[in-house]
Structures are given as structure tokens and as C-alpha cells.
Scaffold this active site. Sequence first.
Site, PDB file in Angstrom:
ATOM      1  N   PHE A  50       1.041  -1.320   0.123  1.00 15.12           N
ATOM      2  CA  PHE A  50       0.123  -0.124  -0.065  1.00 15.12           C
ATOM      3  C   PHE A  50       0.972   1.398   0.062  1.00 15.12           C
ATOM      4  O   PHE A  50       1.749   2.173   1.466  1.00 15.12           O
ATOM      5  CB  PHE A  50      -1.488  -0.170   0.901  1.00 15.12           C
ATOM      6  N   GLY A  51       0.494   1.989  -1.216  1.00 13.99           N
ATOM      7  CA  GLY A  51       1.114   3.499  -0.920  1.00 13.99           C
ATOM      8  C   GLY A  51       0.684   4.491  -1.012  1.00 13.99           C
ATOM      9  O   GLY A  51      -0.574   4.527  -1.703  1.00 13.99           O
ATOM     10  N   TYR A  52       0.623   5.003   0.325  1.00 13.96           N
ATOM     11  CA  TYR A  52       0.504   6.582   0.209  1.00 13.96           C
ATOM     12  C   TYR A  52       1.176   8.182   0.189  1.00 13.96           C
ATOM     13  O   TYR A  52       0.282   8.972   0.165  1.00 13.96           O
ATOM     14  CB  TYR A  52      -0.109   6.822   1.991  1.00 13.96           C
ATOM     15  N   GLY A  53       2.505   8.019   0.430  1.00 12.77           N
ATOM     16  CA  GLY A  53       3.490   8.941  -0.868  1.00 12.77           C
ATOM     17  C   GLY A  53       4.502   8.856  -1.976  1.00 12.77           C
ATOM     18  O   GLY A  53       3.076   8.682  -2.325  1.00 12.77           O
ATOM     19  N   SER A  54       5.242   8.987  -1.248  1.00 13.52           N
ATOM     20  CA  SER A  54       6.606   8.885  -2.668  1.00 13.52           C
ATOM     21  C   SER A  54       6.488   7.200  -2.843  1.00 13.52           C
ATOM     22  O   SER A  54       6.376   7.420  -4.496  1.00 13.52           O
ATOM     23  CB  SER A  54       7.894   9.038  -1.632  1.00 13.52           C
TER      24      SER A  54
ATOM     25  N   GLU B  95      11.989   2.107   3.821  1.00  9.62           N
ATOM     26  CA  GLU B  95      10.974   2.173   4.972  1.00  9.62           C
ATOM     27  C   GLU B  95      11.746   1.495   6.106  1.00  9.62           C
ATOM     28  O   GLU B  95      10.470   2.095   6.838  1.00  9.62           O
ATOM     29  CB  GLU B  95       9.521   1.433   4.075  1.00  9.62           C
TER      30      GLU B  95
END
Length: 183
Positions: free
Chosen positions: A10-14, A89
Site C-alpha cells: 500500500f502506497g500513500y506517499g512517495s 522504509e
Amino acid sequence: MRDDGGFWVFGYGSLMWRPGFDIAEARLARLPDYRRAFALISVHYRGTPERPGLVLGLDWKPGHGCTGMALRIGPERADEVRHYLAERELVSRAYFEVSHQVTLLCPGEGDRVEAICYIVDRTHSQYAGGMSLEEQAAIICESEGPTGSNRDYLFNTASHLRDLGIEDPELFELERMVRGWTG
């Protein structure tokens, strides 16, 4: 992990606009009970130990949800991408890597998949949740790190959210403040 050896993240930023790996499929998705927030001090990417910046994290907020991108990694790249994500991360261990169910959005609205999510560790020394937007704007305006300015990180994220049709009023207000910052 998927049955075929691949996985979703799940990507929410970069991760939405600079994943750094090949994606087999990308879908808008929603993670319940978390929000996208500038909740982590950055001394590795968008700041330095002398002038820390702020980066986004998934911060727990019951009753809310975060819309981002579910990125499917095929089995042929799974090990390589897992290693890359751990290095990227988990550099300071300020995130927990956990598996959460996310809801995929159109097409196939309502499908659910297990996705790797990077959740902020509220007990970590780099946790900065609860700052006002003014405090966040002041830090973001002044910080730069090895991967670029904190401003660019905010602006790129806001731009990509708009391109994807994702509403995030708090992040957009922060962007407005930083663009207008004179202090």
C-alpha cells in the site's frame, strides 16, 4: 503474500509517485482506520540530523481511512522488491511493516486484498504526530535531505493525489501554507 508468490504493498506517499520497482498492477485502494500524516521526523531522506524534516506515515485514527495505491508485485520480483522496501522504509525502524486488508477501488470496487503497509511506530523517537499544520509547514519549508527538499516531497505527493482524484484536505491545506510561506 499471494498464492503465486507475489504480494501487494500500500502506497500513500512517495511509493505512489516514485516506487523504485516494477509494478505488475496498480489500483486505487483504501486502508481503514489510518490517516496519511506528516508524523515522522526525517533525518535520512528529507532532512538531516542538524535540520530534520518531516515525512508521511500511516497514523492510526479509528473511523477514518486513507486512500492511496495498492501496488501488486509479481512473483518474479517479490524477493528483490521485499529487500528494497525493507531498506527504503525501515531505515530507522520508525515504521512497522504489517499486513492489512485494503479495499481496492474501481474497477472491481470492493475487492479486498492483503497488502504490506508501513505504519508509524508511535513509541519511536522520530514520531511527530500531533503537530499543528503551522508547525509542520515551518519544518517542511526549511528542510532538505539527501533525496531532496521537504517542500518537493509535499508538492509531489499533493500533485499525484490530485492526478489520481484522491481528496486529502489536510495535506492540501498544508501545501497551500507552504507555498505561501514567507517566514
